[in-house]
Each structure stands twice: as structure tokens, then as C-alpha cells.
Design a protein around this motif. Sequence first.
Motif, mmCIF file in Angstrom:
data_model
loop_
_atom_site.group_PDB
_atom_site.id
_atom_site.type_symbol
_atom_site.label_atom_id
_atom_site.label_comp_id
_atom_site.label_asym_id
_atom_site.label_seq_id
_atom_site.Cartn_x
_atom_site.Cartn_y
_atom_site.Cartn_z
ATOM 1 N N ALA A 332 0.843 -1.194 0.000
ATOM 2 C CA ALA A 332 0.000 0.000 0.000
ATOM 3 C C ALA A 332 0.874 1.239 0.000
ATOM 4 C CB ALA A 332 -0.925 0.002 1.210
ATOM 5 N N TYR A 333 0.314 2.310 -0.507
ATOM 6 C CA TYR A 333 1.002 3.593 -0.464
ATOM 7 C C TYR A 333 -0.043 4.695 -0.344
ATOM 8 C CZ TYR A 333 -0.351 4.049 -5.393
ATOM 9 O OH TYR A 333 -1.066 4.127 -6.562
ATOM 10 N N GLY A 334 0.399 5.856 0.071
ATOM 11 C CA GLY A 334 -0.514 6.980 0.215
ATOM 12 C C GLY A 334 0.238 8.293 0.199
ATOM 13 N N ALA A 335 -0.481 9.365 -0.114
ATOM 14 C CA ALA A 335 0.087 10.711 -0.116
ATOM 15 C C ALA A 335 -0.946 11.667 0.451
ATOM 16 C CB ALA A 335 0.491 11.131 -1.527
ATOM 17 N N ASP A 336 -0.479 12.709 1.127
ATOM 18 C CA ASP A 336 -1.399 13.652 1.748
ATOM 19 C C ASP A 336 -0.807 15.051 1.762
ATOM 20 O OD1 ASP A 336 0.093 13.952 4.517
ATOM 21 O OD2 ASP A 336 -0.109 11.799 4.189
ATOM 22 N N ALA A 337 -1.682 16.030 1.905
ATOM 23 C CA ALA A 337 -1.273 17.434 1.998
ATOM 24 C C ALA A 337 -2.210 18.143 2.957
ATOM 25 C CB ALA A 337 -1.311 18.107 0.628
ATOM 26 N N SER A 338 -1.662 19.058 3.738
ATOM 27 C CA SER A 338 -2.479 19.857 4.653
ATOM 28 C C SER A 338 -2.019 21.306 4.582
ATOM 29 C CB SER A 338 -2.365 19.329 6.087
ATOM 30 O OG SER A 338 -1.020 19.323 6.521
ATOM 31 N N VAL A 339 -2.999 22.220 4.612
ATOM 32 C CA VAL A 339 -2.730 23.652 4.515
ATOM 33 C C VAL A 339 -3.502 24.361 5.619
ATOM 34 C CG1 VAL A 339 -2.899 25.722 3.082
ATOM 35 C CG2 VAL A 339 -2.423 23.497 2.016
ATOM 36 N N ARG A 340 -2.822 25.250 6.306
ATOM 37 C CA ARG A 340 -3.480 26.073 7.327
ATOM 38 C C ARG A 340 -3.130 27.533 7.097
ATOM 39 N NH1 ARG A 340 -3.420 24.621 13.602
ATOM 40 N NH2 ARG A 340 -5.083 23.293 12.764
ATOM 41 N N VAL A 341 -4.156 28.359 6.988
ATOM 42 C CA VAL A 341 -3.977 29.808 6.856
ATOM 43 C C VAL A 341 -4.936 30.463 7.839
ATOM 44 C CG1 VAL A 341 -4.034 31.809 5.344
ATOM 45 C CG2 VAL A 341 -3.360 29.585 4.426
ATOM 46 N N GLY A 342 -4.417 30.854 8.993
ATOM 47 C CA GLY A 342 -5.264 31.469 10.010
ATOM 48 C C GLY A 342 -6.406 30.558 10.411
ATOM 49 N N PRO A 343 -7.651 31.006 10.213
ATOM 50 C CA PRO A 343 -8.809 30.204 10.632
ATOM 51 C C PRO A 343 -9.202 29.110 9.644
ATOM 52 C CG PRO A 343 -9.554 32.273 9.709
ATOM 53 C CD PRO A 343 -8.051 32.342 9.733
ATOM 54 N N PHE A 344 -8.515 29.047 8.494
ATOM 55 C CA PHE A 344 -8.873 28.084 7.450
ATOM 56 C C PHE A 344 -7.925 26.890 7.462
ATOM 57 C CE2 PHE A 344 -8.032 26.484 3.139
ATOM 58 C CZ PHE A 344 -9.297 26.005 2.815
ATOM 59 N N ASP A 345 -8.496 25.679 7.341
ATOM 60 C CA ASP A 345 -7.710 24.445 7.247
ATOM 61 C C ASP A 345 -8.205 23.619 6.069
ATOM 62 O OD1 ASP A 345 -5.849 23.708 9.777
ATOM 63 O OD2 ASP A 345 -7.510 24.976 10.422
ATOM 64 N N GLU A 349 -6.120 13.562 1.201
ATOM 65 C CA GLU A 349 -5.305 12.346 1.311
ATOM 66 C C GLU A 349 -5.804 11.287 0.334
ATOM 67 O OE1 GLU A 349 -3.482 9.388 4.764
ATOM 68 O OE2 GLU A 349 -5.168 10.710 5.254
ATOM 69 N N TYR A 350 -4.849 10.571 -0.270
ATOM 70 C CA TYR A 350 -5.160 9.462 -1.175
ATOM 71 C C TYR A 350 -4.415 8.225 -0.694
ATOM 72 C CZ TYR A 350 -5.006 6.406 -5.258
ATOM 73 O OH TYR A 350 -5.101 5.317 -6.097
ATOM 74 N N ILE A 351 -5.106 7.058 -0.682
ATOM 75 C CA ILE A 351 -4.504 5.792 -0.256
ATOM 76 C C ILE A 351 -4.905 4.698 -1.233
ATOM 77 C CG2 ILE A 351 -4.322 4.071 1.581
ATOM 78 C CD1 ILE A 351 -5.104 6.218 3.577
ATOM 79 N N SER A 352 -3.948 3.841 -1.567
ATOM 80 C CA SER A 352 -4.208 2.704 -2.448
ATOM 81 C C SER A 352 -3.565 1.458 -1.846
ATOM 82 C CB SER A 352 -3.622 2.964 -3.841
ATOM 83 O OG SER A 352 -3.784 1.828 -4.677
ATOM 84 N N GLN A 353 -4.274 0.336 -1.930
ATOM 85 C CA GLN A 353 -3.749 -0.924 -1.400
ATOM 86 C C GLN A 353 -4.057 -2.081 -2.357
ATOM 87 O OE1 GLN A 353 -3.731 -2.638 2.926
ATOM 88 N NE2 GLN A 353 -5.645 -3.293 2.015
ATOM 89 N N ARG A 354 -3.038 -2.894 -2.616
ATOM 90 C CA ARG A 354 -3.219 -4.095 -3.422
ATOM 91 C C ARG A 354 -3.147 -5.311 -2.514
ATOM 92 N NH1 ARG A 354 -0.477 -8.210 -5.805
ATOM 93 N NH2 ARG A 354 1.467 -7.552 -4.803
ATOM 94 N N VAL A 355 -4.131 -6.183 -2.618
ATOM 95 C CA VAL A 355 -4.151 -7.441 -1.875
ATOM 96 C C VAL A 355 -4.006 -8.560 -2.892
ATOM 97 C CG1 VAL A 355 -5.428 -8.923 -0.288
ATOM 98 C CG2 VAL A 355 -5.650 -6.431 -0.115
ATOM 99 N N GLY A 356 -2.828 -9.176 -2.916
ATOM 100 C CA GLY A 356 -2.557 -10.242 -3.873
ATOM 101 C C GLY A 356 -2.599 -11.611 -3.217
ATOM 102 N N THR A 357 -2.735 -12.638 -4.013
ATOM 103 C CA THR A 357 -2.820 -14.008 -3.499
ATOM 104 C C THR A 357 -1.442 -14.664 -3.495
ATOM 105 O OG1 THR A 357 -3.302 -14.868 -5.709
ATOM 106 C CG2 THR A 357 -5.173 -14.232 -4.325
ATOM 107 N N ARG A 358 -1.304 -15.706 -2.653
ATOM 108 C CA ARG A 358 -0.075 -16.504 -2.592
ATOM 109 C C ARG A 358 -0.443 -17.976 -2.478
ATOM 110 N NH1 ARG A 358 3.660 -16.156 1.678
ATOM 111 N NH2 ARG A 358 2.035 -15.533 3.160
ATOM 112 N N THR A 359 0.404 -18.814 -3.040
ATOM 113 C CA THR A 359 0.252 -20.258 -2.879
ATOM 114 C C THR A 359 1.273 -20.734 -1.852
ATOM 115 O OG1 THR A 359 -0.502 -20.543 -5.157
ATOM 116 C CG2 THR A 359 0.347 -22.499 -4.024
ATOM 117 N N VAL A 360 0.793 -21.313 -0.753
ATOM 118 C CA VAL A 360 1.660 -21.756 0.334
ATOM 119 C C VAL A 360 1.422 -23.242 0.589
ATOM 120 C CG1 VAL A 360 2.252 -21.444 2.766
ATOM 121 C CG2 VAL A 360 1.639 -19.460 1.373
ATOM 122 N N ASN A 361 2.507 -24.007 0.602
ATOM 123 C CA ASN A 361 2.421 -25.454 0.844
ATOM 124 C C ASN A 361 1.460 -26.142 -0.129
ATOM 125 O OD1 ASN A 361 4.201 -25.216 3.041
ATOM 126 N ND2 ASN A 361 2.490 -24.766 4.440
#
Length: 459
Positions: A332-345, A349-361
Motif C-alpha cells: 500500500a502507499y498513500g500521499a497527503d497534503a495539509s494547509v493552514r492559513v489562520g482560521p482556514f484548514d 489524502e489518497y490511499i491505495s492498497q493491493r491485496v494479492g494471493t499466494r500459494t503456500v504449501n
Amino acid sequence: MRAETESSDSERLQKLERAVELLQQRNADLEKEVSALKKSASPAPRPPREMVSAPPASDGKSIVTKTEVKEEKQPVYAVAAASEFKLTLGGFIQAQFEAGDVSAFEGRFQPASGEIKDRFRIRRARINVSGDYKEEFDFKLEGEFTQSDVGFTVRDASGRTLGSNSNRTAFGATDLFANWHRFPELNVKVGQYKAPFGLEQLTSDTKLFTPERSLVTTALTPERQIGVMLWGKPLTNLWPEQKDLLSYSVGVFNGTGRNISTNDNNEFMYVGRLEVMAVKSKILNQEVGVKFGANALSSRDEAGTTISGAERENSDGSLTGFTLPSAAERSAYGADASVRVGPFDFVGEYISQRVGTRTVNGIAPLFTGFRADGYYLQGSYFVIPKKLQLVTKWESFNPGQLVDDDIHSITAGVNYYLKGDDLKLLANYIHTWSDFRAGNAAFEHSEFDQVLVRLQVMF
């Protein structure tokens, strides 16, 4: 000549007498000062003991009145048991009212996901102890009285109970860690705490501008884990004026979630985050700040590991917790930004996740791999500085397991700060809709509405 000598001796005697008088006066002044200091340093007089008359007792001939002395209770103090030079006891309570399509913004569409009625709810009730040692260690122990929305019981074929999860209040640990902070550039943190992934997830529950986090945060961030982390601000001594310019966190965790001491295999979850404070200044007497962040994680998990509380997509487009039916690997990865100017905020944010399969035993995967992603944009403005705040949020989440299955929500809110974050009231209206349900005539409802009001008290 003799007269001059006598005159000189007389003058010296007068000077000596004057000096003695000055010394005596100074000594008297010092005695007064010492007496005043003793009075101010002496303990306050104990309150008079309360005289209580007991009920009359009879000896068979006459009535005897017995007088008892009741001691005034002394204050009780909490003191450090070890060598801590600082010990703090605190906590908070978040109580809220929920009405309408409760929890629809989390992908819980009623009634298929289990109907939740309008209710009053203790969302969080936590108590914590934190402290510092002279040896440059700090620590925190925090626990929470939690309430589950779903109660279920598992029984075998004979009806014998194998396990039960009640929706009653239970106590569980949240933060349990020790941190070595000798160097601001390199802290070492060990224990259970939030893995460094996701800006909204890492923001304290008490500091959020909305009562609940976005769906993408709930679904795709690892939350609290058990492990070890290196973190710090590398420019603290190299560039003191810009010590907040750069910060980092890199951790290794079991990856199995909070309060689970076992690892599902001999591999670990690796998580890292980098933050850049691009702007931190004052413009026209207004605080101005611009910060950017990025994070990533990687984990290889075994069957039975719960990777999310709201990522598994049901046939009706609703979401539930995702426990892996077979081995998998996550990135997974993500990126975000925040801005504050006096009373304004503003926060995005963006997040992405890959769930892949595995063969075990030799065991083939029991599910199809997928990629889920989403984002939120949130803006807020103080109409009355530090008192009345307006908030709005737009969010979208794509579970990635069905066709056209995005879930969207828009939030409008107002916050009133009675005493900063220590005592505040938050009210939100949340409108949610499901693209998957809207595109399938079999589902009666695709849009949902909820009202959420929260009171927060910190102590």
C-alpha cells in the motif's frame, strides 16, 4: 595639639557608635524577615477536628452521652513508583447520538449488514498514564472501554459454545509503549501503537474536526500494531531554525493488529512515512503552514489474518471486516497534503492498497486478488476564532471487488469549542450513496443519511 587629639578621638567614637546603631537596626530588620519567612513556610494549620456526638447510651440507671472525635480526611496524592521525574494521568470520553442510517458512511448498508437503530453511544472512554525518566525514556499506557456493534456466538454441531463476542462494554489496551528520545534525530519506540501510515489515522481522535474518520482511512490503514520503530527529525541540530522541515518514521511490526501478541508467520509488516513541512510562518499576523506526507507498507500474511475492519465487499455492495481465507501479500502507499492559513484548514489524502494471493504449501488461493483505493478532501473555517467552526468533507472509496462499486459520502458539520479540545461539541450530517446499488434495480436503497452529534470531554 592635645585638643586636636581629643577632638579626633571623639569623632571616631561617634562614628563607631553610629556604626553600631546601624548594625543593630540591620540585625532587627533581618530578624523580622526571617520570622516572616518561617511563617510563610510553615504548613497550613490543620482544620479543626469535627466533634460528633454519638447516640446516648444507657447503663441502666442514667443516660451517658459519648463524644467521638472524627478526623478530617487528608488529600490523596498519586506519586511515581519508580524514578520517573514526570508522571501524568489523563484520558477522555466521547459520547454521541446517532440517528438515521447509522454507519452507512462506513459501508454498512441496512438491513443486509445488520440494522443499527438510532442510539446514544459511548464511542470512546479511555484512561492513560504517561511519564518521563531522567534516563531519556518516556512511556505511555492507555486502555479503552470499548463497545462492539455486533454480538455473535459460535457453536459446534452439538450446540456447545466455542466462542462469543458480546456487544457489551469491554476493556482493551490501545497504546502500550516505551520510547528512547536521547537524540531528536533518532528515537526508538517499542510496543503497541499506531503504525506510521495515513495522516488521518495518525491524527489523534481528540484532534479530528469530524467525529469519525473517512472510510478509506478505516479500510486501508493498519491502525495499531506491535513492533519497533525508528523516528525523528534529522535537521534538529544541523538546521535548528528549520528543525520541523523534515521528519521520518520507519517501523517493523507483526502485522496482526492490536492486542495480538502472536505473529501469523515468520515475516513482518514494514511501514514507513516521510513528512515535509514546506511552509511554517506568519503572514499578516496569521499562522500559515503547508505540509506534505507520503507513506508505504508491505506485508505477507497467512490465512486467518484480519487485514481490515471494512474492506470485504458483500454481494449487496456493503462492506465488512476482511479476514484472509488463504495466504496473501499486501502493498500500500498513500500521499497527503495539509494547509493552514489562520482560521482556514484544508486536508487531502489518497490511499491505495493491493491485496494479492499466494500459494503456500501447495494450497491454492481461495480468493481473487484486488486493488482498493480512495481519497478524501476536507475543509474547515473558524467563524468565531477558536470557538465556532464549520466543516465540510467529500470522500470516495473504491473497494475494487465488484464492478462500479464506489461508495461516496459528503459531510457537513459544525463544531463548538467550549474549552478547546478539552470540552467540545461536534455535529455532522452525512449523506452516503453507493454506485453499485444505484446500478442494480434489485436494491431498494442506494442513498443513505445520518446525523451524528458528539460531546468530548478530556481530563
